[in-house]
Design a protein around this motif. Structure first.
Motif, short mmCIF file in Angstrom:
data_model
loop_
_atom_site.label_atom_id
_atom_site.label_comp_id
_atom_site.label_asym_id
_atom_site.label_seq_id
_atom_site.Cartn_x
_atom_site.Cartn_y
_atom_site.Cartn_z
N MET A 42 97.01 -57.77 66.46
CA MET A 42 98.35 -58.21 66.89
C MET A 42 98.43 -58.36 68.40
N ARG A 64 102.08 -61.04 60.36
CA ARG A 64 102.15 -59.86 61.22
C ARG A 64 102.93 -58.74 60.53
N ASN A 187 106.55 -56.55 68.74
CA ASN A 187 106.76 -57.62 67.77
C ASN A 187 108.23 -57.83 67.45
#
Length: 217
Positions: A42, A64, A187
Motif C-alpha cells: 500500500m 486496498r 488510506n
C-alpha cells in the motif's frame, strides 16, 4: 459394595508441546510478515499515486480495502497472542477473517483483470515488471490464501507464541502494528481527498476532488 469412581478427563490444548515453540515463533512472525508485506504494497501504491501521478480508480481502492480487511485478521491473532489470550478458536477466527478479506479483494482484482483482458487493451495505469498493479494484487491475495491454508494444516501445533513483553522482538512487533495503523489512516485520508463531496470515486480520477471543490475549480 465397591464404589465406582469415574474420573473426569479433560482435553487441554497444549500449544507448547511437540516442538510447537519453534512453530509458534514461526507463525507469530509469519503473521507480521503478512502485515508488513501489505503495508509495503500500500505504501508502494502511495508512491505511484503521489510521485508518479497515477490516481487509483474505485476498483483499485476496493482492492486496498480487501488488503486492509485481510490484514485485520492477522492483526487480531497477533494482538491476542501478545495479550496471552490466543486460543485455537480465536486463531481460526483471525485466519477466517483474513480469508474473507483476500477473497473479497481477489474478486475485485479478477473483475479489473477481466475488464482489460481484450487484445489491444493497454490496461489501467502503467505495468510494473510486465504486470499491472491489479494483477499483482491478485497474486498477493493468492499467496495469502495459500498461507492461510498451510497455517490451518499446522494446527494446533502452529499456534503463534508472542515474545516477552518489553523485549526487542516485542518492540519490533509493536512498530509493525503501528505502521499498519498509520497506513490505514493514510488510506482513509486519501480516499476523502480523492472523492471529495461525492458518494463514489470517479471511474477515472484525474485529481483530488476535495481540493477542487473547496477551491471552486
Amino acid at each position: 459394595m465397591a464404589e465406582i469412581v469415574v474420573e473426569e478427563t479433560r482435553i487441554i490444548e497444549d500449544p507448547q508441546g511437540d516442538g510447537s515453540r519453534l512453530w509458534g515463533f514461526i507463525t507469530f512472525w509469519g503473521l507480521h510478515a503478512w502485515v508488513l508485506a501489505y503495508c509495503v504494497v500500500m505504501l508502494s501504491a502511495f508512491f505511484i499515486q503521489f510521485v508518479m501521478g497515477e490516481f487509483p480508480c474505485p476498483l483499485c481502492m476496493l482492492q486496498r480495502y480487501g488488503m486492509i480487511l485481510a490484514t485485520l485478521g492477522a492483526l487480531f491473532v497477533i494482538i491476542q497472542a501478545r495479550r496471552g489470550e490466543l486460543t485455537t478458536a480465536r486463531y481460526v477466527q483471525g485466519l477466517g477473517m483474513g480469508l474473507i478479506g483476500v477473497l473479497a479483494g481477489a474478486s475485485v482484482s479478477v473483475r479489473q483483470i477481466l475488464l482489460h483482458i481484450k487484445p489491444g487493451d493497454s490496461g489501467y495505469g502503467e505495468p510494473f515488471l510486465g504486470l499491472h498493479l491489479y494483477t499483482w494484487a491478485f497474486v498477493t491475495f493468492a499467496i495469502v490464501m495459500i498461507y492461510v491454508g498451510v497455517m490451518l494444516m499446522l494446527m494446533p501445533r502452529g499456534i503463534p507464541q508472542a515474545p516477552a513483553a518489553g523485549s526487542t522482538a516485542w518492540k519490533i512487533s509493536s512498530a509493525i502494528i503501528w505502521l499498519f495503523v498509520g497506513v490505514v489512516a493514510a488510506n482513509v485520508i486519501a480516499i476523502i481527498f480523492l472523492e471529495g463531496f461525492a458518494p463514489v470515486l470517479p471511474d477515472d480520477p484525474a485529481g483530488y476532488n476535495l481540493i477542487d471543490q473547496l477551491t471552486g475549480r
